[in-house]
Design an enzyme around this catalytic site. Structure first.
Site, PDB file in Angstrom:
ATOM      1  N   SER A 123       5.969 -17.264 -18.725  1.00  0.00           N
ATOM      2  CA  SER A 123       4.986 -17.164 -17.793  1.00  0.00           C
ATOM      3  C   SER A 123       3.648 -17.244 -18.820  1.00  0.00           C
ATOM      4  O   SER A 123       3.787 -16.755 -19.864  1.00  0.00           O
ATOM      5  CB  SER A 123       4.897 -15.814 -16.989  1.00  0.00           C
ATOM      6  OG  SER A 123       3.417 -16.024 -16.032  1.00  0.00           O
TER       7      SER A 123
ATOM      8  N   TYR B 153       6.877  -7.677 -16.124  1.00  0.00           N
ATOM      9  CA  TYR B 153       6.793  -9.089 -16.062  1.00  0.00           C
ATOM     10  C   TYR B 153       6.060  -9.946 -17.147  1.00  0.00           C
ATOM     11  O   TYR B 153       6.163 -10.554 -17.864  1.00  0.00           O
ATOM     12  CB  TYR B 153       6.034  -9.895 -14.884  1.00  0.00           C
ATOM     13  CG  TYR B 153       6.079 -11.137 -14.560  1.00  0.00           C
ATOM     14  CD1 TYR B 153       6.993 -11.674 -13.696  1.00  0.00           C
ATOM     15  CD2 TYR B 153       5.081 -12.322 -14.608  1.00  0.00           C
ATOM     16  CE1 TYR B 153       7.385 -12.605 -13.697  1.00  0.00           C
ATOM     17  CE2 TYR B 153       5.336 -13.348 -14.793  1.00  0.00           C
ATOM     18  CZ  TYR B 153       6.716 -13.794 -14.007  1.00  0.00           C
ATOM     19  OH  TYR B 153       6.471 -14.885 -13.377  1.00  0.00           O
TER      20      TYR B 153
END
Length: 320
Positions: A144, A157
Site C-alpha cells: 500500500s 497497516y
C-alpha cells in the site's frame, strides 16, 4: 517475464477489487488465471465474466491464514492448468485502528496473520512449484502507499505493508538463481471493496463485524437569541477523478512483470512524501567518518546491488 501467454497466475484475493482487476488484465494477455478467495459467492460471480469472454479461469476457495488448506490448494491449482508461473499475494485486510496501545490483541493477530503471514504462506507453498518446473516465474505482493508514507493511527497497516516490501526485496535477491522476479505493488486510491471484504474476514475469524462509521457530531445548539451557525460547505470535488478502476491496477502490474520492476507505483502523487522520508532517514546517519574496512568486511550489510535493477518506469498508457 516478457511472454506471458499461456502461463498461469495464482491470485489471492482474486475475486474482487485489485485482485480481480489483475486477473482480467492477465487473462486479456492470454494467461490462465486462478481466482483464489475465501468467499465462494464472490468467486462464482467473478467467473461469469471470464466465461462470457471465453477466457480460461478457475476459482479456488481459500483462507490464506490456513496453512494446511493452502498446501492443499497449491496442489489443486497446479492440477487445474499445469505449471504455475505467477503468484500474486493480493489478499489483505484493513481493521479499525487507533493508537496501537488501544488495539485489541485479536485484531493485531488477525492483521499479522492475513497481511504478513498470508504472504509468507503463499511463498512457502507456491514458490517450490515454480522452482520445480525450472521455467522461471514472478511474484507480486500487494502492499500500500501507506507503507511509503505512514498514515497516523494505522500502525498495523503501515508496518505490515512495509514488511511485505522487505520480503519482496529479499526475494528479488534470493530468486535470481531460479529466474524468479519479485515486485511490490503500492496502490493508491482505487475503487475496491476492501472494507466489505475485511468485514467478512473479521467476522469469520473473530465473530466481530467491522463497525460502521459514525456520522460527524451535530454542532451545538445556538444559545437563546443567537442565530444558528451556517451549515458547513459541502465538498464539490469529484472523487471519481481520484478513485481509479482496478483494471488499471491490473495493467500496471502486468507491465511491471514484463519489465521485472521491483516496485509498482500507481500514483506519482506520493513520490514527494517518500523522498522526504528517505531524506529524513539519511539525515539520521551521524555526520562522521566511515569505519575503515567496514564495507569490505560487512559488504552485505552496507550495500545491496539488487536496487540497481530498477529502471525508470514510463508513464502509464491504458491498454486499449
Amino acid at each position: 517475464m516478457e511472454n506471458l501467454k499461456g502461463k498461469t497466475a495464482f491470485i489471492t484475493g482474486g475475486a474482487s477489487g485489485l485482485g480481480l482487476g489483475m486477473a482480467k488484465a492477465f487473462a486479456k494477455e492470454g494467461m490462465n488465471v486462478i481466482l483464489v478467495d475465501f468467499r465462494q459467492k464472490a468467486i462464482d460471480e467473478a467467473l461469469k465474466f471470464f466465461a462470457e469472454k471465453g477466457w480460461p479461469a478457475r476459482g479456488l476457495q481459500l483462507d490464506v491464514t490456513d496453512r494446511k488448506a493452502y498446501a492443499k490448494a497449491a496442489l489443486e491449482a497446479e492440477a487445474m492448468f499445469g505449471k504455475i508461473h505467477v503468484l500474486v499475494n493480493n489478499a489483505g485486510i484493513g481493521i479499525p485502528e487507533k493508537e496501537i496501545w488501544t488495539d485489541s490483541y485479536e485484531d493485531i493477530d488477525l492483521a499479522i496473520d492475513v497481511n504478513y503471514k498470508g504472504v509468507l504462506n503463499g511463498l512457502k507453498e507456491i514458490l517450490p512449484l515454480i522452482i520445480k518446473h525450472g521455467e522461471g516465474g514472478h511474484v507480486v505482493s500487494t502492499a500500500s502507499k501507506a507503507a511509503l508514507v505512514p498514515v497516523p493511527g494505522f500502525t498495523l497497516y503501515n508496518s505490515l505493508k512495509m514488511a511485505v516490501c522487505t520480503v519482496m526485496e529479499t526475494l528479488a535477491c534470493d530468486g535470481k538463481k531460479y529466474n524468479i522476479g519479485a515486485s511490490t505493488f503500492f496502490p493508491g486510491p482505487f475503487n475496491t471493496n476492501l472494507g466489505a471484504s475485511s468485514g467478512e474476514v473479521r467476522a469469520k475469524h473473530l465473530g466481530i463485524e467491522i463497525p460502521s462509521f459514525a456520522p460527524p457530531p451535530a454542532p451545538p445548539a445556538p444559545k437563546p437569541g443567537e442565530a444558528a451557525p451556517p451549515p458547513p460547505p459541502m465538498p464539490t470535488f469529484d472523487f471519481s477523478k481520484i478513485m481509479r478502476d482496478p483494471i488499471e491496477a491490473g495493467e500496471r502490474v502486468l507491465r511491471a512483470i514484463k519489465r521485472n520492476d521491483m516496485y509498482i507505483m500507481s500514483h506519482s502523487d506520493f513520490k514527494d512524501g517518500w523522498v522526504a522520508r528517505a531524506a529524513a532517514i539519511a539525515k539520521g546517519f551521524p555526520d562522521e567518518p566511515e569505519t575503515p574496512g567496514f564495507k569490505q568486511i560487512f559488504s552485505m550489510l552496507a550495500y545491496n546491488p539488487v536496487f540497481e535493477q530498477q529502471t525508470q518506469v514510463p508513464a502509464y498508457e491504458a491498454n486499449k
